[in-house]
Design a protein around this motif. Structure first.
Motif, PDB file in Angstrom:
ATOM      1  N   ILE A   1       0.797  -1.309  -0.104  1.00  0.00           N
ATOM      2  CA  ILE A   1      -0.294   0.148  -0.009  1.00  0.00           C
ATOM      3  C   ILE A   1       0.863   1.101   0.006  1.00  0.00           C
ATOM      4  O   ILE A   1       2.149   1.152   0.318  1.00  0.00           O
ATOM      5  N   ILE A   2       0.284   2.352  -0.587  1.00  0.00           N
ATOM      6  CA  ILE A   2       0.955   3.642  -0.448  1.00  0.00           C
ATOM      7  C   ILE A   2      -0.031   4.475   0.355  1.00  0.00           C
ATOM      8  O   ILE A   2      -0.943   4.427   0.183  1.00  0.00           O
ATOM      9  N   THR A   3       0.703   5.435   1.045  1.00  0.00           N
ATOM     10  CA  THR A   3       0.076   6.456   1.672  1.00  0.00           C
ATOM     11  C   THR A   3       0.683   7.806   1.124  1.00  0.00           C
ATOM     12  O   THR A   3       1.582   8.197   1.066  1.00  0.00           O
ATOM     13  N   VAL A   4      -0.479   8.794   0.631  1.00  0.00           N
ATOM     14  CA  VAL A   4      -0.295   9.838  -0.165  1.00  0.00           C
ATOM     15  C   VAL A   4      -0.832  10.955   0.666  1.00  0.00           C
ATOM     16  O   VAL A   4      -2.023  11.217   1.329  1.00  0.00           O
TER      17      VAL A   4
ATOM     18  N   THR B   1       3.925   9.782   1.316  1.00  0.00           N
ATOM     19  CA  THR B   1       4.486   9.724   2.633  1.00  0.00           C
ATOM     20  C   THR B   1       5.201   8.404   2.831  1.00  0.00           C
ATOM     21  O   THR B   1       5.982   8.220   3.789  1.00  0.00           O
ATOM     22  N   SER B   2       4.499   7.319   2.478  1.00  0.00           N
ATOM     23  CA  SER B   2       4.963   5.978   2.735  1.00  0.00           C
ATOM     24  C   SER B   2       4.693   4.837   1.774  1.00  0.00           C
ATOM     25  O   SER B   2       3.617   4.999   1.095  1.00  0.00           O
ATOM     26  N   ARG B   3       5.462   3.864   1.653  1.00  0.00           N
ATOM     27  CA  ARG B   3       5.193   2.801   0.903  1.00  0.00           C
ATOM     28  C   ARG B   3       5.621   1.450   1.787  1.00  0.00           C
ATOM     29  O   ARG B   3       6.703   1.315   2.180  1.00  0.00           O
TER      30      ARG B   3
ATOM     31  N   TYR C   1      -5.622  13.306   2.497  1.00  0.00           N
ATOM     32  CA  TYR C   1      -4.701  12.122   2.831  1.00  0.00           C
ATOM     33  C   TYR C   1      -5.618  10.871   2.736  1.00  0.00           C
ATOM     34  O   TYR C   1      -6.680  10.608   2.783  1.00  0.00           O
ATOM     35  N   ALA C   2      -4.747   9.864   1.715  1.00  0.00           N
ATOM     36  CA  ALA C   2      -5.336   8.621   1.371  1.00  0.00           C
ATOM     37  C   ALA C   2      -4.486   7.532   1.476  1.00  0.00           C
ATOM     38  O   ALA C   2      -3.124   7.749   1.297  1.00  0.00           O
ATOM     39  N   THR C   3      -5.051   6.438   1.643  1.00  0.00           N
ATOM     40  CA  THR C   3      -4.240   5.174   1.441  1.00  0.00           C
ATOM     41  C   THR C   3      -4.616   4.352   0.304  1.00  0.00           C
ATOM     42  O   THR C   3      -5.995   4.091   0.173  1.00  0.00           O
TER      43      THR C   3
END
Length: 389
Positions: free
Chosen positions: A11-14, A70-72, A45-47
Protein backbone atom coordinates in the motif's frame (compact mmCIF):
# COMPACT_ATOMS: atom_id res chain seq x y z
CA UNK A 1 -9.09 -8.99 -2.06
CA UNK A 2 -9.35 -8.39 1.70
CA UNK A 3 -7.84 -5.36 3.39
CA UNK A 4 -5.35 -7.62 5.20
CA UNK A 5 -4.04 -9.10 1.96
CA UNK A 6 -3.94 -5.69 0.34
CA UNK A 7 -1.76 -4.37 3.14
CA UNK A 8 0.38 -7.48 2.93
CA UNK A 9 1.06 -7.16 -0.80
CA UNK A 10 1.60 -3.39 -0.73
CA UNK A 11 0.00 0.00 0.00
CA UNK A 12 0.98 3.61 -0.39
CA UNK A 13 0.04 6.59 1.77
CA UNK A 14 -0.26 9.91 -0.07
CA UNK A 15 -0.78 13.60 0.71
CA UNK A 16 -2.35 15.81 -1.98
CA UNK A 17 -2.52 19.63 -1.73
CA UNK A 18 -4.48 21.86 -4.08
CA UNK A 19 -7.66 23.83 -4.76
CA UNK A 20 -11.10 22.25 -5.18
CA UNK A 21 -10.31 19.02 -3.37
CA UNK A 22 -13.76 17.68 -4.36
CA UNK A 23 -12.41 16.95 -7.86
CA UNK A 24 -9.51 14.89 -6.57
CA UNK A 25 -11.77 13.01 -4.13
CA UNK A 26 -14.26 12.10 -6.89
CA UNK A 27 -11.55 10.90 -9.25
CA UNK A 28 -9.87 8.87 -6.55
CA UNK A 29 -13.12 7.08 -5.74
CA UNK A 30 -13.93 6.42 -9.39
CA UNK A 31 -10.49 5.46 -10.71
CA UNK A 32 -8.70 3.95 -7.72
CA UNK A 33 -9.46 1.51 -4.94
CA UNK A 34 -9.32 3.78 -1.90
CA UNK A 35 -8.57 2.00 1.36
CA UNK A 36 -8.91 5.11 3.53
CA UNK A 37 -9.42 8.83 2.87
CA UNK A 38 -9.71 11.98 5.00
CA UNK A 39 -9.24 15.71 4.49
CA UNK A 40 -7.81 18.63 6.43
CA UNK A 41 -8.39 22.02 4.87
CA UNK A 42 -7.20 21.85 1.24
CA UNK A 43 -5.19 18.68 1.91
CA UNK A 44 -6.31 15.13 1.13
CA UNK A 45 -4.77 12.15 2.92
CA UNK A 46 -5.39 8.74 1.32
CA UNK A 47 -4.22 5.13 1.50
CA UNK A 48 -4.22 3.21 -1.79
CA UNK A 49 -3.02 -0.17 -3.16
CA UNK A 50 0.47 -0.19 -4.62
CA UNK A 51 -0.78 -0.54 -8.20
CA UNK A 52 -2.56 2.85 -7.98
CA UNK A 53 0.70 4.80 -7.63
CA UNK A 54 1.01 5.74 -11.30
CA UNK A 55 -2.67 6.60 -11.52
CA UNK A 56 -2.55 9.01 -8.60
CA UNK A 57 0.52 10.67 -10.15
CA UNK A 58 -1.41 11.15 -13.42
CA UNK A 59 -4.44 12.62 -11.65
CA UNK A 60 -2.28 15.02 -9.64
CA UNK A 61 -0.33 16.13 -12.71
CA UNK A 62 -3.48 16.73 -14.79
CA UNK A 63 -5.03 18.93 -12.08
CA UNK A 64 -1.82 20.70 -10.95
CA UNK A 65 -2.01 19.23 -7.45
CA UNK A 66 1.02 18.75 -5.26
CA UNK A 67 1.49 15.02 -4.57
CA UNK A 68 3.64 13.62 -1.79
CA UNK A 69 3.94 9.88 -1.20
CA UNK A 70 4.55 9.68 2.51
CA UNK A 71 5.07 5.92 2.81
CA UNK A 72 5.34 2.71 0.83
CA UNK A 73 4.78 -0.60 2.66
CA UNK A 74 4.34 -4.24 1.70
CA UNK A 75 5.94 -7.16 -0.13
CA UNK A 76 5.79 -5.45 -3.52
CA UNK A 77 8.07 -2.60 -2.47
CA UNK A 78 10.52 -4.95 -0.75
CA UNK A 79 10.82 -7.05 -3.90
CA UNK A 80 11.05 -3.99 -6.13
CA UNK A 81 14.41 -3.17 -4.55
CA UNK A 82 15.83 -6.26 -6.21
CA UNK A 83 14.20 -5.80 -9.63
CA UNK A 84 17.54 -5.20 -11.37
CA UNK A 85 19.27 -8.12 -9.72
CA UNK A 86 18.61 -10.52 -12.58
CA UNK A 87 20.88 -13.21 -11.20
CA UNK A 88 18.75 -13.48 -8.06
CA UNK A 89 15.54 -13.89 -10.04
CA UNK A 90 17.19 -16.37 -12.38
CA UNK A 91 18.40 -18.41 -9.41
CA UNK A 92 14.96 -18.43 -7.76
CA UNK A 93 13.26 -19.35 -11.05
CA UNK A 94 15.81 -22.11 -11.70
CA UNK A 95 15.33 -23.48 -8.18
CA UNK A 96 11.55 -23.54 -8.60
CA UNK A 97 11.79 -25.28 -11.97
CA UNK A 98 14.24 -27.86 -10.64
CA UNK A 99 12.14 -28.45 -7.51
CA UNK A 100 9.02 -28.86 -9.61
CA UNK A 101 10.74 -31.21 -12.05
CA UNK A 102 12.50 -33.31 -9.42
CA UNK A 103 9.27 -33.58 -7.39
CA UNK A 104 7.72 -35.37 -10.39
CA UNK A 105 10.59 -37.75 -11.18
CA UNK A 106 10.78 -41.33 -9.89
CA UNK A 107 13.80 -41.61 -7.60
CA UNK A 108 13.04 -44.93 -5.96
CA UNK A 109 10.75 -47.95 -6.48
CA UNK A 110 9.78 -49.93 -3.36
CA UNK A 111 8.48 -53.49 -3.67
CA UNK A 112 6.36 -54.37 -0.63
CA UNK A 113 4.74 -57.70 0.19
CA UNK A 114 7.53 -60.19 -0.57
CA UNK A 115 11.15 -60.87 0.37
CA UNK A 116 11.69 -63.21 -2.57
CA UNK A 117 14.57 -61.68 -4.53
CA UNK A 118 13.56 -63.58 -7.66
CA UNK A 119 10.02 -62.16 -7.59
CA UNK A 120 11.30 -58.64 -6.86
CA UNK A 121 13.75 -58.84 -9.79
CA UNK A 122 11.01 -60.12 -12.12
CA UNK A 123 8.57 -57.36 -11.05
CA UNK A 124 11.20 -54.67 -11.59
CA UNK A 125 11.95 -56.02 -15.07
CA UNK A 126 8.26 -55.97 -16.03
CA UNK A 127 7.79 -52.45 -14.66
CA UNK A 128 10.86 -51.20 -16.51
CA UNK A 129 9.52 -52.64 -19.77
CA UNK A 130 6.28 -50.72 -19.14
CA UNK A 131 8.16 -47.44 -18.48
CA UNK A 132 8.25 -47.37 -14.67
CA UNK A 133 11.88 -46.94 -13.66
CA UNK A 134 14.14 -44.46 -11.90
CA UNK A 135 14.02 -41.17 -13.80
CA UNK A 136 10.53 -41.71 -15.26
CA UNK A 137 8.21 -38.69 -15.32
CA UNK A 138 5.39 -39.51 -12.89
CA UNK A 139 2.57 -37.58 -14.67
CA UNK A 140 3.19 -39.74 -17.75
CA UNK A 141 2.60 -42.98 -15.81
CA UNK A 142 -0.78 -44.70 -15.65
CA UNK A 143 -0.63 -46.67 -12.40
CA UNK A 144 -3.96 -48.44 -13.01
CA UNK A 145 -2.75 -49.71 -16.37
CA UNK A 146 0.57 -50.78 -14.86
CA UNK A 147 -1.28 -52.71 -12.15
CA UNK A 148 -3.41 -54.53 -14.73
CA UNK A 149 -0.36 -55.28 -16.88
CA UNK A 150 1.69 -56.61 -13.95
CA UNK A 151 -1.21 -58.77 -12.75
CA UNK A 152 -1.76 -60.19 -16.26
CA UNK A 153 1.91 -61.02 -16.93
CA UNK A 154 3.01 -62.50 -13.60
CA UNK A 155 1.09 -65.61 -12.52
CA UNK A 156 2.66 -65.46 -9.04
CA UNK A 157 0.78 -62.24 -8.19
CA UNK A 158 -2.76 -62.48 -6.82
CA UNK A 159 -3.18 -58.76 -6.01
CA UNK A 160 -1.21 -55.59 -6.76
CA UNK A 161 -1.52 -51.84 -6.21
CA UNK A 162 0.85 -49.07 -7.28
CA UNK A 163 1.02 -45.50 -5.95
CA UNK A 164 3.51 -42.78 -5.18
CA UNK A 165 4.42 -40.52 -2.32
CA UNK A 166 6.47 -37.73 -3.78
CA UNK A 167 9.28 -39.28 -5.81
CA UNK A 168 8.97 -42.73 -4.23
CA UNK A 169 6.76 -45.25 -6.05
CA UNK A 170 5.48 -48.11 -3.91
CA UNK A 171 4.36 -51.43 -5.42
CA UNK A 172 2.26 -53.48 -2.99
CA UNK A 173 2.08 -57.18 -3.85
CA UNK A 174 0.23 -60.20 -2.64
CA UNK A 175 1.54 -63.50 -3.96
CA UNK A 176 -0.38 -66.64 -4.74
CA UNK A 177 0.00 -69.17 -1.93
CA UNK A 178 -0.72 -72.84 -2.22
CA UNK A 179 -3.70 -73.87 -0.15
CA UNK A 180 -2.82 -76.48 2.41
CA UNK A 181 -5.35 -79.24 2.77
CA UNK A 182 -6.81 -79.40 6.25
CA UNK A 183 -9.79 -80.85 8.01
CA UNK A 184 -9.97 -77.96 10.44
CA UNK A 185 -12.90 -75.62 10.08
CA UNK A 186 -14.95 -77.99 7.86
CA UNK A 187 -18.55 -76.90 8.00
CA UNK A 188 -21.40 -79.44 8.00
CA UNK A 189 -22.72 -80.13 4.52
CA UNK A 190 -24.87 -82.42 2.39
CA UNK A 191 -23.94 -83.79 -1.00
CA UNK A 192 -26.43 -83.16 -3.80
CA UNK A 193 -26.61 -84.20 -7.46
CA UNK A 194 -25.31 -81.92 -10.20
CA UNK A 195 -26.95 -83.87 -13.06
CA UNK A 196 -30.00 -85.91 -13.95
CA UNK A 197 -28.33 -89.32 -13.79
CA UNK A 198 -28.39 -93.03 -12.88
CA UNK A 199 -26.11 -94.10 -10.04
CA UNK A 200 -23.70 -96.97 -10.75
CA UNK A 201 -21.24 -96.80 -7.82
CA UNK A 202 -21.14 -95.33 -4.31
CA UNK A 203 -18.31 -94.71 -1.86
CA UNK A 204 -19.30 -92.83 1.34
CA UNK A 205 -16.65 -91.81 3.89
CA UNK A 206 -18.79 -89.49 6.04
CA UNK A 207 -22.52 -88.76 6.16
CA UNK A 208 -25.75 -90.71 5.70
CA UNK A 209 -26.41 -92.25 2.27
CA UNK A 210 -29.86 -91.36 0.88
CA UNK A 211 -29.77 -93.29 -2.44
CA UNK A 212 -28.87 -96.74 -3.73
CA UNK A 213 -26.94 -98.08 -6.71
CA UNK A 214 -29.23 -98.14 -9.72
CA UNK A 215 -31.39 -95.24 -8.54
CA UNK A 216 -32.24 -92.45 -10.96
CA UNK A 217 -31.77 -88.99 -9.48
CA UNK A 218 -32.55 -85.48 -10.64
CA UNK A 219 -30.29 -82.46 -10.47
CA UNK A 220 -30.42 -81.07 -6.91
CA UNK A 221 -31.54 -84.30 -5.24
CA UNK A 222 -30.01 -85.18 -1.87
CA UNK A 223 -27.44 -87.96 -2.21
CA UNK A 224 -25.64 -87.95 1.14
CA UNK A 225 -26.98 -86.18 4.23
CA UNK A 226 -24.79 -84.51 6.80
CA UNK A 227 -27.71 -84.58 9.26
CA UNK A 228 -27.48 -87.90 11.14
CA UNK A 229 -29.67 -89.01 14.04
CA UNK A 230 -28.15 -91.69 16.27
CA UNK A 231 -29.90 -94.39 18.27
CA UNK A 232 -29.52 -92.36 21.45
CA UNK A 233 -31.77 -89.71 19.91
CA UNK A 234 -29.00 -87.18 19.55
CA UNK A 235 -28.49 -85.42 16.21
CA UNK A 236 -25.01 -84.98 14.72
CA UNK A 237 -23.94 -82.80 11.84
CA UNK A 238 -21.23 -84.05 9.50
CA UNK A 239 -19.17 -82.67 6.69
CA UNK A 240 -20.26 -85.29 4.18
CA UNK A 241 -17.54 -86.94 2.12
CA UNK A 242 -18.49 -89.31 -0.71
CA UNK A 243 -17.91 -90.26 -4.30
CA UNK A 244 -21.16 -90.88 -6.16
CA UNK A 245 -20.48 -92.23 -9.64
CA UNK A 246 -23.30 -92.04 -12.16
CA UNK A 247 -24.05 -92.19 -15.86
CA UNK A 248 -25.83 -89.27 -17.49
CA UNK A 249 -26.39 -87.55 -20.81
CA UNK A 250 -25.35 -84.05 -21.84
CA UNK A 251 -26.13 -82.28 -25.09
CA UNK A 252 -24.14 -79.35 -26.44
CA UNK A 253 -24.64 -77.28 -29.59
CA UNK A 254 -22.13 -75.20 -31.55
CA UNK A 255 -22.97 -72.93 -34.46
CA UNK A 256 -20.75 -71.17 -36.97
CA UNK A 257 -22.09 -68.61 -39.43
CA UNK A 258 -20.40 -68.30 -42.80
CA UNK A 259 -20.34 -64.52 -42.17
CA UNK A 260 -18.37 -63.56 -39.06
CA UNK A 261 -17.65 -60.00 -38.00
CA UNK A 262 -14.47 -59.66 -35.95
CA UNK A 263 -13.22 -56.66 -33.99
CA UNK A 264 -9.50 -56.28 -33.30
CA UNK A 265 -7.42 -53.55 -31.71
CA UNK A 266 -5.36 -51.42 -34.10
CA UNK A 267 -2.94 -48.56 -33.45
CA UNK A 268 -3.06 -46.57 -30.24
CA UNK A 269 -2.86 -42.76 -30.19
CA UNK A 270 -2.45 -40.42 -27.25
CA UNK A 271 -3.76 -36.90 -26.71
CA UNK A 272 -2.61 -34.81 -23.76
CA UNK A 273 -3.88 -31.64 -22.13
CA UNK A 274 -2.82 -29.43 -19.25
CA UNK A 275 -5.41 -29.70 -16.47
CA UNK A 276 -5.79 -26.85 -13.99
CA UNK A 277 -8.45 -27.73 -11.44
CA UNK A 278 -11.37 -28.75 -13.73
CA UNK A 279 -10.14 -26.86 -16.78
CA UNK A 280 -8.41 -28.79 -19.59
CA UNK A 281 -6.13 -26.95 -22.04
CA UNK A 282 -5.30 -29.29 -24.96
CA UNK A 283 -1.76 -29.42 -26.26
CA UNK A 284 -1.39 -28.85 -30.02
CA UNK A 285 -1.98 -32.14 -31.83
CA UNK A 286 -1.83 -32.57 -35.59
CA UNK A 287 -3.14 -36.15 -35.53
CA UNK A 288 -6.48 -36.47 -37.31
CA UNK A 289 -8.43 -39.52 -36.18
CA UNK A 290 -11.00 -41.24 -38.33
CA UNK A 291 -12.90 -44.46 -37.88
CA UNK A 292 -13.93 -46.11 -34.63
CA UNK A 293 -11.97 -45.88 -31.38
CA UNK A 294 -12.37 -46.81 -27.75
CA UNK A 295 -11.00 -44.25 -25.29
CA UNK A 296 -9.45 -44.37 -21.85
CA UNK A 297 -8.72 -41.15 -19.97
CA UNK A 298 -6.53 -40.76 -16.89
CA UNK A 299 -5.05 -37.78 -15.06
CA UNK A 300 -1.84 -37.46 -13.09
CA UNK A 301 -1.31 -34.33 -10.99
CA UNK A 302 2.06 -32.67 -10.46
CA UNK A 303 3.52 -32.50 -6.99
CA UNK A 304 5.87 -30.09 -5.28
CA UNK A 305 7.86 -31.20 -2.22
CA UNK A 306 5.53 -34.18 -1.90
CA UNK A 307 2.37 -32.06 -1.98
CA UNK A 308 -0.02 -32.86 -4.82
CA UNK A 309 -0.95 -29.79 -6.84
CA UNK A 310 -4.33 -29.17 -8.54
CA UNK A 311 -2.43 -29.05 -11.83
CA UNK A 312 -1.54 -32.06 -13.93
CA UNK A 313 -1.53 -33.83 -17.26
CA UNK A 314 -4.68 -35.51 -18.58
CA UNK A 315 -3.97 -38.21 -21.14
CA UNK A 316 -6.61 -39.67 -23.42
CA UNK A 317 -5.74 -42.98 -25.04
CA UNK A 318 -7.45 -43.78 -28.34
CA UNK A 319 -7.34 -47.44 -29.42
CA UNK A 320 -8.43 -48.02 -32.99
CA UNK A 321 -11.13 -50.63 -33.53
CA UNK A 322 -10.71 -52.55 -36.76
CA UNK A 323 -13.78 -54.35 -38.03
CA UNK A 324 -13.21 -57.30 -40.32
CA UNK A 325 -15.73 -59.53 -42.05
CA UNK A 326 -14.64 -63.14 -42.50
CA UNK A 327 -16.52 -65.19 -45.08
CA UNK A 328 -16.23 -68.97 -44.77
CA UNK A 329 -17.31 -71.79 -47.02
CA UNK A 330 -19.63 -74.39 -45.49
CA UNK A 331 -16.70 -76.82 -45.26
CA UNK A 332 -14.57 -74.23 -43.41
CA UNK A 333 -17.47 -73.48 -41.07
CA UNK A 334 -17.79 -77.21 -40.36
CA UNK A 335 -14.09 -77.40 -39.46
CA UNK A 336 -14.54 -74.51 -37.02
CA UNK A 337 -17.48 -76.12 -35.17
CA UNK A 338 -15.46 -79.34 -34.83
CA UNK A 339 -12.58 -77.27 -33.35
CA UNK A 340 -15.05 -75.76 -30.87
CA UNK A 341 -16.17 -79.28 -29.94
CA UNK A 342 -12.56 -80.38 -29.36
CA UNK A 343 -11.88 -77.35 -27.15
CA UNK A 344 -15.03 -78.11 -25.16
CA UNK A 345 -13.96 -81.72 -24.59
CA UNK A 346 -10.43 -80.69 -23.54
CA UNK A 347 -11.46 -77.93 -21.16
CA UNK A 348 -14.87 -78.89 -19.74
CA UNK A 349 -15.10 -82.68 -19.84
CA UNK A 350 -11.86 -83.47 -18.02
CA UNK A 351 -13.67 -84.68 -14.88
CA UNK A 352 -15.80 -87.24 -16.71
CA UNK A 353 -15.25 -90.33 -18.83
CA UNK A 354 -16.94 -90.30 -22.22
CA UNK A 355 -18.91 -93.55 -22.55
CA UNK A 356 -20.47 -92.66 -25.89
CA UNK A 357 -21.19 -89.64 -28.06
CA UNK A 358 -23.48 -88.96 -31.00
CA UNK A 359 -22.59 -86.08 -33.32
CA UNK A 360 -24.94 -84.60 -35.91
CA UNK A 361 -24.15 -81.74 -38.30
CA UNK A 362 -26.80 -79.61 -39.99
CA UNK A 363 -25.86 -77.27 -42.82
CA UNK A 364 -27.99 -74.34 -44.01
CA UNK A 365 -27.28 -71.61 -46.54
CA UNK A 366 -25.73 -69.33 -43.90
CA UNK A 367 -24.42 -71.54 -41.11
CA UNK A 368 -23.34 -74.92 -39.82
CA UNK A 369 -24.84 -76.29 -36.59
CA UNK A 370 -23.18 -79.17 -34.71
CA UNK A 371 -25.09 -81.02 -31.99
CA UNK A 372 -23.33 -83.57 -29.80
CA UNK A 373 -25.04 -85.82 -27.24
CA UNK A 374 -22.62 -87.35 -24.74
CA UNK A 375 -23.09 -90.29 -22.43
CA UNK A 376 -20.80 -89.45 -19.53
CA UNK A 377 -19.67 -91.23 -16.39
CA UNK A 378 -18.24 -89.60 -13.28
CA UNK A 379 -18.80 -88.13 -9.83
CA UNK A 380 -22.02 -86.09 -9.77
CA UNK A 381 -21.92 -85.05 -6.09
CA UNK A 382 -21.32 -81.50 -4.89
CA UNK A 383 -21.18 -80.09 -1.36
CA UNK A 384 -24.16 -78.10 -0.08
CA UNK A 385 -23.58 -76.41 3.34
CA UNK A 386 -26.00 -77.08 6.22
CA UNK A 387 -26.89 -74.00 8.23
CA UNK A 388 -27.83 -75.61 11.53
CA UNK A 389 -29.59 -73.63 14.24
Amino acid sequence: MSLFLMRLFGIITVRIDGFDIGVIINRLRKECKVLSLNTKGDTVYATLPFYCEKKIEEISSENNYVLEITSRKGIYFHLRKYRRRYGLFFGVLTSLILSFYLSNIVFSIRIVGTDDEGVIYEVREILEEEGLKAGAFIPNLNFLKLQARLFAIDDDISWVSIGNSGSVVTVNLRLVTEKAETDEGRIPCNIIATEDAQIIDINVLAGHLEVLIGDAVAKGDLLVSGYVERGNGRVYYYHSIANITAVFERTVTFEQSIYERLVTDGDTYYSESLSIFDIDIPFPDLTVLSGSYITDTYRTNFSLFGIELPVGITTTEYTEQIYKLNIYSLDEAEEIVYEKLENYEENLLGDYDVVDKDVTVEKTENSVVLTCTYTLQGDIGIESPIFAK
